[in-house]
Design an enzyme around this catalytic site. Sequence first.
Site, PDB file in Angstrom:
ATOM      1  N   ASP A  48       0.813  -1.223   0.000  1.00  0.00           N
ATOM      2  CA  ASP A  48       0.000   0.000   0.000  1.00  0.00           C
ATOM      3  C   ASP A  48       0.845   1.272   0.000  1.00  0.00           C
ATOM      4  OD1 ASP A  48      -2.419  -1.612   0.379  1.00  0.00           O
ATOM      5  OD2 ASP A  48      -1.731  -1.850   2.439  1.00  0.00           O
ATOM      6  N   GLN A 106       2.402  -5.792  -3.537  1.00  0.00           N
ATOM      7  CA  GLN A 106       2.597  -5.918  -2.088  1.00  0.00           C
ATOM      8  C   GLN A 106       3.843  -5.135  -1.651  1.00  0.00           C
ATOM      9  OE1 GLN A 106       1.898  -9.317  -3.717  1.00  0.00           O
ATOM     10  NE2 GLN A 106      -0.160  -8.511  -3.561  1.00  0.00           N
ATOM     11  N   GLY A 134      -3.639  -4.053  -5.042  1.00  0.00           N
ATOM     12  CA  GLY A 134      -4.565  -2.992  -5.407  1.00  0.00           C
ATOM     13  C   GLY A 134      -3.786  -1.728  -5.696  1.00  0.00           C
ATOM     14  N   HIS A 135      -3.518  -1.463  -6.961  1.00  0.00           N
ATOM     15  CA  HIS A 135      -2.726  -0.298  -7.353  1.00  0.00           C
ATOM     16  C   HIS A 135      -3.674   0.814  -7.810  1.00  0.00           C
ATOM     17  CE1 HIS A 135       1.157  -2.831  -8.046  1.00  0.00           C
ATOM     18  NE2 HIS A 135       0.686  -2.882  -6.821  1.00  0.00           N
ATOM     19  N   LYS A 194       2.449   2.337  -5.205  1.00  0.00           N
ATOM     20  CA  LYS A 194       3.183   1.910  -6.404  1.00  0.00           C
ATOM     21  C   LYS A 194       2.431   2.231  -7.687  1.00  0.00           C
ATOM     22  CE  LYS A 194       3.416  -2.211  -4.583  1.00  0.00           C
ATOM     23  NZ  LYS A 194       3.074  -1.891  -3.181  1.00  0.00           N
TER      24      LYS A 194
END
Length: 422
Positions: free
Chosen positions: A13, A222, A40-41, A16
């Site tokens: 988180d 991650q 989750g980007h 990225k």
Amino acid sequence: MKVDVLLGLQWGDEGKGKVVDYLAPQYNVVARFQGGPNAGHTLEFDGHKHVLHQIPSGIFREKIKNIIGNGVVLDPVVFKKEIEGLAKFSIDLKANLFISKKTQLILPSHKLLDAAYEKAKGKNKIGSTLKGIGPSYQDKIARNGIRVGDILAPGFEERYRNLVNKHENTLSHFDFEYDLNEAEAPFFEAISFLKEFNLVNSEYLINKSIQSSESILAEGAQGSLLDIDFGSYPYVTSSNTMTAGACTGLGVAPHNIGEVFGIFKAYCTRVGGGPFPTELFDETGEAIQKEGHEFGATTGRARRCGWLDLPALKYAIMINGVTQLYMMKADVLSILDEIKVCTHYQMGDGTLTEEIPFQLLDEKITPVYKTLKGWRSDVTEVKSYDDVPVELKDYIQFIEQETGVPITIVSVGPDRTQTILR
């Protein structure tokens, strides 16, 4: 041309997605090398906010090849939903998205196994996203897995059924109710959808790009402290989230690695269980969580918040060979008068160390903090480093001195325009 690697240095988180989107115009290729739909980007631009889970974050830029590498585990159902969610952007996905035939597939039964395993752990839950990531990698290592290239073979459905039978046999040993039939129809629909895309031997594609002097960015998912080998085990993900993972997850030789961009937040966050030495349980932690909108892009779960942990950051820099640091969410700390940074750990016997112990949960650790003055001003509209408050400059310079690595980008907001180059 070398392959540059961009990865997170904390527990995920870090931001990225925004950075990949920002850097993408400098590259001909953006490639994901590990993880799956547990990532989750989040990208924000032109008033739009979009979260990508499996598709590389360079997808919004024209003429960039986006590769899902062999180190990724792919959920076809999530993939189909992601593609459908991108329709409004008028992107020619079938022209610039390539999927490795060696990418492992996540089956509906993998997600059932994930949920059954997590339930059985009781109070010792790891905090899995329940996306089937762990069981899919487990089958990969056990040499039972089904890969993307297998969907093109005439015996695919038979292979699928044989593996699912093994999964159901395992599930029979758990107190766990499920309905697999309900999940299979959308799965096979998504498999047919997946066949319409460029399924390739991506290791050849990326090495030809290297030989052709195309610029390549490998995008990690991650964070380094969740690495299966070097993270806070067992509270980790199931893949190698570090620079070495880019080599095995794409088929790239180590000598072809160039810059390593390490992303970190100006503070720390963590989702789910696991050790977190600098975690805040007071109103300051709540204020950071609220100001930073710290809720998981994939799960929606609240993120635990705490001060920046320099021993952990230095560790991640060391194992990754980081050459440049990118500091994210500097704007969030604008609400504070004082900011603390953990410089050492005090162990149970009173000794000080900068090293992360073998098992953080089993050690009594007291963070040792240095206090710096906060900048207490809105920095979200700052465009030039010359206009950055002196207190924020002091914070940046302190981190650079401690880590020995330059901070070349400072993010002061979620939009791609809210980025300061140094």
